[in-house]
Design a protein around this motif. Structure first.
Motif, PDB file in Angstrom:
ATOM      1  N   ILE A  79       1.699  81.742  11.968  1.00 12.79           N
ATOM      2  CA  ILE A  79       2.282  80.941  10.899  1.00 12.79           C
ATOM      3  C   ILE A  79       2.413  81.762   9.615  1.00 12.79           C
ATOM      4  CG2 ILE A  79       1.859  79.003   9.334  1.00 12.79           C
ATOM      5  CD1 ILE A  79       2.807  77.990  11.924  1.00 12.79           C
ATOM      6  N   LYS A  80       1.386  82.577   9.319  1.00 10.85           N
ATOM      7  CA  LYS A  80       1.391  83.387   8.095  1.00 10.85           C
ATOM      8  C   LYS A  80       2.597  84.324   8.070  1.00 10.85           C
ATOM      9  CE  LYS A  80      -2.565  85.190   6.888  1.00 10.85           C
ATOM     10  NZ  LYS A  80      -3.710  86.132   6.812  1.00 10.85           N
ATOM     11  N   ARG A  81       2.949  84.875   9.224  1.00  9.30           N
ATOM     12  CA  ARG A  81       4.047  85.832   9.288  1.00  9.30           C
ATOM     13  C   ARG A  81       5.399  85.170   9.049  1.00  9.30           C
ATOM     14  NH1 ARG A  81       3.820  89.304  14.533  1.00  9.30           N
ATOM     15  NH2 ARG A  81       5.566  90.304  13.472  1.00  9.30           N
ATOM     16  N   ILE A  82       5.583  83.921   9.551  1.00 10.14           N
ATOM     17  CA  ILE A  82       6.884  83.278   9.329  1.00 10.14           C
ATOM     18  C   ILE A  82       6.985  82.677   7.922  1.00 10.14           C
ATOM     19  CG2 ILE A  82       7.192  82.814  11.787  1.00 10.14           C
ATOM     20  CD1 ILE A  82       6.669  79.883  11.224  1.00 10.14           C
ATOM     21  N   ILE A  83       5.869  82.659   7.205  1.00  5.65           N
ATOM     22  CA  ILE A  83       5.899  82.233   5.807  1.00  5.65           C
ATOM     23  C   ILE A  83       6.108  83.426   4.879  1.00  5.65           C
ATOM     24  CG2 ILE A  83       4.572  81.203   3.919  1.00  5.65           C
ATOM     25  CD1 ILE A  83       3.157  79.464   5.997  1.00  5.65           C
ATOM     26  N   PHE A  84       5.348  84.505   5.097  1.00  3.57           N
ATOM     27  CA  PHE A  84       5.345  85.628   4.157  1.00  3.57           C
ATOM     28  C   PHE A  84       6.174  86.834   4.611  1.00  3.57           C
ATOM     29  CE2 PHE A  84       1.270  83.403   3.395  1.00  3.57           C
ATOM     30  CZ  PHE A  84       1.493  83.028   2.071  1.00  3.57           C
ATOM     31  N   HIS A  85       6.469  86.954   5.914  1.00  3.75           N
ATOM     32  CA  HIS A  85       7.163  88.146   6.402  1.00  3.75           C
ATOM     33  C   HIS A  85       8.461  87.813   7.124  1.00  3.75           C
ATOM     34  CE1 HIS A  85       3.720  90.592   5.330  1.00  3.75           C
ATOM     35  NE2 HIS A  85       2.929  89.796   6.009  1.00  3.75           N
ATOM     36  N   TYR A  86       8.995  86.640   6.888  1.00  4.04           N
ATOM     37  CA  TYR A  86      10.217  86.218   7.575  1.00  4.04           C
ATOM     38  C   TYR A  86      11.410  86.975   7.006  1.00  4.04           C
ATOM     39  CZ  TYR A  86      12.716  82.855  10.510  1.00  4.04           C
ATOM     40  OH  TYR A  86      13.444  82.258  11.507  1.00  4.04           O
ATOM     41  N   HIS A  87      12.267  87.513   7.874  1.00  2.57           N
ATOM     42  CA  HIS A  87      13.337  88.392   7.422  1.00  2.57           C
ATOM     43  C   HIS A  87      14.606  87.649   7.009  1.00  2.57           C
ATOM     44  CE1 HIS A  87      10.754  91.296   9.562  1.00  2.57           C
ATOM     45  NE2 HIS A  87      11.219  92.140   8.673  1.00  2.57           N
ATOM     46  N   LYS A  88      14.763  86.402   7.439  1.00  6.59           N
ATOM     47  CA  LYS A  88      15.936  85.619   7.054  1.00  6.59           C
ATOM     48  C   LYS A  88      15.495  84.258   6.531  1.00  6.59           C
ATOM     49  CE  LYS A  88      19.564  87.771   9.803  1.00  6.59           C
ATOM     50  NZ  LYS A  88      20.690  87.550  10.747  1.00  6.59           N
ATOM     51  N   PRO A  89      14.945  84.229   5.320  1.00 13.30           N
ATOM     52  CA  PRO A  89      14.404  82.979   4.775  1.00 13.30           C
ATOM     53  C   PRO A  89      15.438  81.873   4.617  1.00 13.30           C
ATOM     54  CG  PRO A  89      14.505  84.691   3.077  1.00 13.30           C
ATOM     55  CD  PRO A  89      14.771  85.360   4.385  1.00 13.30           C
ATOM     56  N   MET A  90      16.729  82.222   4.538  1.00 14.94           N
ATOM     57  CA  MET A  90      17.758  81.187   4.435  1.00 14.94           C
ATOM     58  C   MET A  90      17.746  80.266   5.654  1.00 14.94           C
ATOM     59  SD  MET A  90      19.298  81.178   1.569  1.00 14.94           S
ATOM     60  CE  MET A  90      20.699  80.133   1.973  1.00 14.94           C
ATOM     61  N   LEU A  91      17.305  80.777   6.795  1.00 10.87           N
ATOM     62  CA  LEU A  91      17.214  79.931   7.988  1.00 10.87           C
ATOM     63  C   LEU A  91      16.211  78.801   7.775  1.00 10.87           C
ATOM     64  CD1 LEU A  91      17.292  82.538  10.912  1.00 10.87           C
ATOM     65  CD2 LEU A  91      19.140  81.054  10.132  1.00 10.87           C
ATOM     66  N   HIS A  92      15.163  79.086   7.019  1.00 13.64           N
ATOM     67  CA  HIS A  92      14.188  78.035   6.706  1.00 13.64           C
ATOM     68  C   HIS A  92      14.844  76.905   5.908  1.00 13.64           C
ATOM     69  CE1 HIS A  92      11.112  80.273   8.517  1.00 13.64           C
ATOM     70  NE2 HIS A  92      10.485  80.777   7.466  1.00 13.64           N
ATOM     71  N   ILE A  93      15.780  77.256   5.047  1.00 15.40           N
ATOM     72  CA  ILE A  93      16.478  76.235   4.259  1.00 15.40           C
ATOM     73  C   ILE A  93      17.381  75.404   5.169  1.00 15.40           C
ATOM     74  CG2 ILE A  93      18.175  75.850   2.419  1.00 15.40           C
ATOM     75  CD1 ILE A  93      17.045  78.331   1.036  1.00 15.40           C
ATOM     76  N   TYR A  94      18.137  76.086   6.063  1.00 14.84           N
ATOM     77  CA  TYR A  94      19.059  75.382   6.947  1.00 14.84           C
ATOM     78  C   TYR A  94      18.338  74.469   7.940  1.00 14.84           C
ATOM     79  CZ  TYR A  94      22.489  78.837   5.327  1.00 14.84           C
ATOM     80  OH  TYR A  94      23.305  79.629   4.555  1.00 14.84           O
ATOM     81  N   PHE A  95      17.234  74.985   8.515  1.00 16.83           N
ATOM     82  CA  PHE A  95      16.621  74.284   9.635  1.00 16.83           C
ATOM     83  C   PHE A  95      15.282  73.612   9.319  1.00 16.83           C
ATOM     84  CE2 PHE A  95      19.298  77.535  11.814  1.00 16.83           C
ATOM     85  CZ  PHE A  95      20.206  76.635  12.370  1.00 16.83           C
ATOM     86  N   LEU A  96      14.790  73.788   8.078  1.00 12.94           N
ATOM     87  CA  LEU A  96      13.562  73.093   7.672  1.00 12.94           C
ATOM     88  C   LEU A  96      13.785  72.252   6.409  1.00 12.94           C
ATOM     89  CD1 LEU A  96      10.807  75.830   8.239  1.00 12.94           C
ATOM     90  CD2 LEU A  96      11.288  73.851   9.663  1.00 12.94           C
ATOM     91  N   ALA A  97      14.186  72.899   5.312  1.00 15.08           N
ATOM     92  CA  ALA A  97      14.284  72.206   4.025  1.00 15.08           C
ATOM     93  C   ALA A  97      15.349  71.108   4.042  1.00 15.08           C
ATOM     94  CB  ALA A  97      14.579  73.222   2.915  1.00 15.08           C
ATOM     95  N   ILE A  98      16.554  71.435   4.474  1.00 15.29           N
ATOM     96  CA  ILE A  98      17.639  70.445   4.486  1.00 15.29           C
ATOM     97  C   ILE A  98      17.331  69.275   5.426  1.00 15.29           C
ATOM     98  CG2 ILE A  98      20.068  70.079   5.114  1.00 15.29           C
ATOM     99  CD1 ILE A  98      20.664  72.855   3.953  1.00 15.29           C
ATOM    100  N   PRO A  99      16.877  69.535   6.669  1.00 15.89           N
ATOM    101  CA  PRO A  99      16.521  68.399   7.538  1.00 15.89           C
ATOM    102  C   PRO A  99      15.441  67.497   6.943  1.00 15.89           C
ATOM    103  CG  PRO A  99      16.756  70.372   8.840  1.00 15.89           C
ATOM    104  CD  PRO A  99      16.837  70.801   7.406  1.00 15.89           C
ATOM    105  N   TYR A 100      14.427  68.091   6.314  1.00 13.21           N
ATOM    106  CA  TYR A 100      13.384  67.267   5.696  1.00 13.21           C
ATOM    107  C   TYR A 100      13.962  66.421   4.561  1.00 13.21           C
ATOM    108  CZ  TYR A 100       9.075  68.692   8.016  1.00 13.21           C
ATOM    109  OH  TYR A 100       8.067  68.861   8.941  1.00 13.21           O
ATOM    110  N   PHE A 101      14.832  67.003   3.745  1.00 12.86           N
ATOM    111  CA  PHE A 101      15.453  66.271   2.644  1.00 12.86           C
ATOM    112  C   PHE A 101      16.274  65.091   3.169  1.00 12.86           C
ATOM    113  CE2 PHE A 101      19.213  65.577  -0.020  1.00 12.86           C
ATOM    114  CZ  PHE A 101      18.608  65.198  -1.209  1.00 12.86           C
ATOM    115  N   ILE A 102      17.087  65.327   4.185  1.00 10.27           N
ATOM    116  CA  ILE A 102      17.937  64.262   4.736  1.00 10.27           C
ATOM    117  C   ILE A 102      17.085  63.177   5.384  1.00 10.27           C
ATOM    118  CG2 ILE A 102      19.654  63.757   6.529  1.00 10.27           C
ATOM    119  CD1 ILE A 102      20.896  66.496   5.928  1.00 10.27           C
TER     120      ILE A 102
END
Length: 475
Positions: free
Chosen positions: A33-56
């Motif tokens: 989990i630590k690596r996908i939080i601090f060492h993720y190479h394409k953080p925009m994917l987190h916005i597309y597939f985590l942040a936006i779905p949670y908001f909706i």
């Protein structure tokens, strides 16, 4: 009642969409989990597939079912189809989805009675359950593997580690030993503690005399865990360099981690690269100092090794002077295990290139070399100097070096400028550095899927094309 069903289906679609992306990312980064939080190479994917779905989901708790059931699942499907490292449905992954379904059902019932926000507890609960499942199963399989190793009194274990060249040395040593003793090696690139535990439990039988295990690491203590399990009698520690510097922080941490292999209670002999900074003694041999001369061309490899009985010459169809060092370690180890020198000379002459390691794919109409598993500055630079010997136009396809500091890639760019006529940069991770440092004509891909079309358009008959290192699409 109907409203409750819609609420349940909405939470189910939402949680499964989030879970699919999350477990995919975790699988890429070794379930850390630590690596996908601090060492993720394409953080925009987190916005597309985590942040936006949670908001909706939170903004439209009922009507977002239409979005998740039709639009978001379609986007997720298209994304998964476009990436090269798709989710592998291992037993662990299957259990994760079972936990998601069970907790989604439980918290949906609580949401009906109390608060809609209970639905947000599904994924954290599934992740915690997965960790508990991993912990229990890991302890059980570790005990089982240790018992199996301890029961085989005639088994000799060779542990192979280092910053790079581990898989090559493992395969080369296996080729030298397999005809004279019953030998088995860890398959493909299996080199983690859990991978080795599984391999021991499923594949190691009582007839095996030599078990060659590759050991990889990302943090201090990783090699020690494997060493405690295997207690190898022989260790080969390859060159220490800047591989995975993002995790080790500096080369000294890398060196100390790899040297954990020497803590085996059963250690008899160790063959080390001089970059380990250890001195030779009755147990330790610095194998690269035994390499007398190396002649590397695009046709073959010739080198001499100083053995106990004198200096001996070896020749191979393998390419790359770094392979002479890898082979030298294996020759010294095989000599210690009693293999005849003449047998080793014959075996090395017949060795074929390991897949994706300076493997000649074709010589006509284009000279194509696949070096996709070579991901360090020294090895890549040596392969570039080898390509420089080619009389025709030279084309490089590379993402650069992954998980190192900028200086490594700047040095690589200097080597590229010296050796190649044209470069195709196949990943975005090093684009900024390469745009500044490359002086030869270059193309920078936005997606790896463009590569085939670009190669068809920009290469021609007689070109040498080197595929150097590789990076998954999530980089």
């Amino acid at each position: 009642m109907i409203t409750n069903i819609f609420y349940y289906l909405n939470s189910l679609f939402f949680n499964f969409c989030i879970a699919f992306y999350l477990i995919s990312a975790m699988q890429w980064y070794s379930y850390k989990i630590k690596r996908i939080i601090f060492h993720y190479h394409k953080p925009m994917l987190h916005i597309y597939f985590l942040a936006i779905p949670y908001f909706i989901f939170l903004s439209f708790p009922l009507y977002s079912l239409i979005y998740f059931a039709f639009l978001h699942t379609a986007i997720l499907y298209a994304w998964n189809k476009s990436i090269d490292q798709k989710l592998v449905f291992t037993t662990k992954v299957k259990w994760f989805f079972v936990f998601v379904f069970l907790f989604n059902t439980l918290f949906a019932l609580l949401a009906f009675e109390f608060s809609f926000l209970f639905n947000l507890l599904t994924l954290p609960s599934a992740l915690i359950s997965l960790k508990i499942y991993e912990f229990i199963t890991a302890k059980y399989y570790l005990y089982k593997a240790k018992s199996k190793i301890n029961k085989n009194a005639k088994l000799t274990i060779v542990l192979v580690t280092g910053s790079f060249g581990k898989t090559s040395m493992k395969n080369f040593l296996y080729a030298l030993l397999k005809d004279t003793m019953k030998t088995y090696k860890t398959p493909k690139s299996v080199n983690t503690l859990m991978g080795i535990i599984r391999d021991v439990n499923e594949n190691l039988n009582d007839e095996i005399q030599i078990y060659i295990a590759e050991a990889g690491a990302r943090t201090k203590g990783d090699i020690l865990e494997i060493t405690k399990l295997l207690q190898p009698q022989i260790c080969i520690i390859g060159e220490i360099g800047n591989a995975h510097l993002q995790y080790f922080k500096n080369t000294e941490n890398t060196r100390q981690t790899k040297l954990e292999a020497l803590l085996s209670k059963k250690l008899q002999r160790a063959f080390l690269h001089s970059s380990t900074q250890k001195d030779e003694n009755e147990v330790i041999t610095l194998y690269d100092t035994k390499l007398v001369s190396v002649d590397s061309t695009l046709e073959n490899l010739r080198f001499q090794v100083l053995l106990q009985k004198g200096k001996y010459e070896f020749s191979s169809e393998l390419l790359g002077s770094f392979n002479a060092e890898n082979l030298c370690a294996c020759i010294l180890c095989a000599e210690f295990l009693g293999v005849e020198i003449e047998h080793m000379q014959k075996q090395i002459q017949t060795l074929k290139a390991i897949k994706h390691r300076l493997q000649v794919i074709a010589k006509e109409p284009k000279f194509i070399i696949d070096d996709g598993y070579n991901g360090n500055l020294k090895g890549m630079s040596q392969s570039y100097m080898l390509c420089k010997q080619y009389a025709g136009r030279k084309v490089l396809v590379t993402p650069g070096i992954i998980e190192v500091d900028e200086e490594e890639n700047k040095k690589l760019c200097a080597s590229i400028n010296e050796c190649f006529d044209f470069a195709i940069i196949s990943a975005q991770i090093n684009t900024e550095i390469f745009q500044k440092e490359l002086t030869i004509p270059s193309i920078f891909l936005k997606e790896k899927s463009e590569l085939v079309q670009i190669l068809a358009k920009h290469t021609q008959k007689g070109d040498l094309i080197l595929f150097s290192n590789d990076a998954p699409s999530y980089l």
